[in-house]
Design a protein around this motif. Structure first.
Motif, PDB file in Angstrom:
ATOM      1  N   ASP A   5       0.890  -1.151   0.119  1.00 44.85           N
ATOM      2  CA  ASP A   5      -0.287  -0.111   0.292  1.00 44.85           C
ATOM      3  C   ASP A   5       0.929   1.054  -0.060  1.00 44.85           C
ATOM      4  O   ASP A   5       0.504   2.243  -0.752  1.00 44.85           O
ATOM      5  CB  ASP A   5      -0.941   0.257   1.329  1.00 44.85           C
ATOM      6  N   VAL A   6       1.903   1.224   0.915  1.00 48.21           N
ATOM      7  CA  VAL A   6       2.758   2.333   0.960  1.00 48.21           C
ATOM      8  C   VAL A   6       3.421   2.676  -0.425  1.00 48.21           C
ATOM      9  O   VAL A   6       3.613   3.709  -0.983  1.00 48.21           O
ATOM     10  CB  VAL A   6       3.748   2.114   2.161  1.00 48.21           C
ATOM     11  N   ILE A   7       3.983   1.423  -1.054  1.00 46.68           N
ATOM     12  CA  ILE A   7       4.720   1.629  -2.308  1.00 46.68           C
ATOM     13  C   ILE A   7       3.841   2.294  -3.441  1.00 46.68           C
ATOM     14  O   ILE A   7       4.002   3.030  -4.070  1.00 46.68           O
ATOM     15  CB  ILE A   7       5.294   0.328  -2.709  1.00 46.68           C
ATOM     16  N   CYS A   8       2.651   1.545  -3.455  1.00 44.89           N
ATOM     17  CA  CYS A   8       1.560   1.962  -4.513  1.00 44.89           C
ATOM     18  C   CYS A   8       1.432   3.594  -4.292  1.00 44.89           C
ATOM     19  O   CYS A   8       1.113   4.323  -5.226  1.00 44.89           O
ATOM     20  CB  CYS A   8       0.432   1.114  -4.408  1.00 44.89           C
ATOM     21  N   GLY A   9       1.062   3.838  -3.243  1.00 42.68           N
ATOM     22  CA  GLY A   9       0.741   5.323  -2.925  1.00 42.68           C
ATOM     23  C   GLY A   9       1.942   6.460  -3.217  1.00 42.68           C
ATOM     24  O   GLY A   9       1.718   7.243  -3.869  1.00 42.68           O
ATOM     25  N   ARG A  10       3.114   5.810  -2.822  1.00 47.81           N
ATOM     26  CA  ARG A  10       4.183   6.690  -3.048  1.00 47.81           C
ATOM     27  C   ARG A  10       4.434   6.766  -4.698  1.00 47.81           C
ATOM     28  O   ARG A  10       4.827   7.898  -5.079  1.00 47.81           O
ATOM     29  CB  ARG A  10       5.419   6.160  -2.432  1.00 47.81           C
ATOM     30  N   GLU A  11       4.440   5.421  -5.330  1.00 48.09           N
ATOM     31  CA  GLU A  11       4.464   5.552  -6.758  1.00 48.09           C
ATOM     32  C   GLU A  11       3.585   6.480  -7.399  1.00 48.09           C
ATOM     33  O   GLU A  11       3.780   7.110  -8.591  1.00 48.09           O
ATOM     34  CB  GLU A  11       4.685   4.391  -7.404  1.00 48.09           C
ATOM     35  N   ALA A  12       2.209   6.602  -6.852  1.00 45.01           N
ATOM     36  CA  ALA A  12       0.950   7.150  -7.412  1.00 45.01           C
ATOM     37  C   ALA A  12       1.318   8.788  -7.182  1.00 45.01           C
ATOM     38  O   ALA A  12       0.924   9.494  -8.193  1.00 45.01           O
ATOM     39  CB  ALA A  12      -0.178   6.912  -6.721  1.00 45.01           C
ATOM     40  N   ASN A  13       1.910   8.961  -6.292  1.00 48.87           N
ATOM     41  CA  ASN A  13       2.359  10.571  -5.837  1.00 48.87           C
ATOM     42  C   ASN A  13       3.458  10.913  -7.093  1.00 48.87           C
ATOM     43  O   ASN A  13       3.282  12.147  -7.381  1.00 48.87           O
ATOM     44  CB  ASN A  13       2.828  10.718  -4.519  1.00 48.87           C
ATOM     45  N   LEU A  14       4.382  10.031  -7.238  1.00 50.73           N
ATOM     46  CA  LEU A  14       5.470  10.519  -8.321  1.00 50.73           C
ATOM     47  C   LEU A  14       4.624  10.714  -9.660  1.00 50.73           C
ATOM     48  O   LEU A  14       5.287  11.328 -10.311  1.00 50.73           O
ATOM     49  CB  LEU A  14       6.327   9.518  -8.416  1.00 50.73           C
TER      50      LEU A  14
END
Length: 78
Positions: A5-14
């Motif tokens: 979840d954290v990785i997906c959220g951070r990548e979405a932010n990028l």
């Protein structure tokens, strides 16, 4: 919150053109320092497959989502 979840959220932010460069830099740092650049198995969490598929389908139909994000969602659905 699991690592996926954290990785997906951070990548979405990028990938989000509406977020600040400062926010994107923070996401890069979190991914690099805590999640090996995002190379952690995102499927390691206990997500409901039906919810994941629903969210990916919503991504495909959202006019505010980039073509790159839609392509990623298509790949995940397959």
């Amino acid at each position: 919150m699991n690592a996926g979840d954290v990785i997906c959220g951070r990548e979405a932010n990028l990938d989000n053109p509406n977020t600040s460069e400062e926010s994107k830099q923070h996401s890069r740092e979190v991914l690099d320092n805590e999640y090996d650049g995002g190379n952690v198995d995102a499927g390691s969490g206990d997500k409901n497959p039906n919810n994941v598929a629903r969210d990916l389908k919503a991504t495909l139909n959202n006019p505010k989502v980039s073509d790159e994000a839609k392509q990623g969602a298509k790949e995940c659905l397959n």
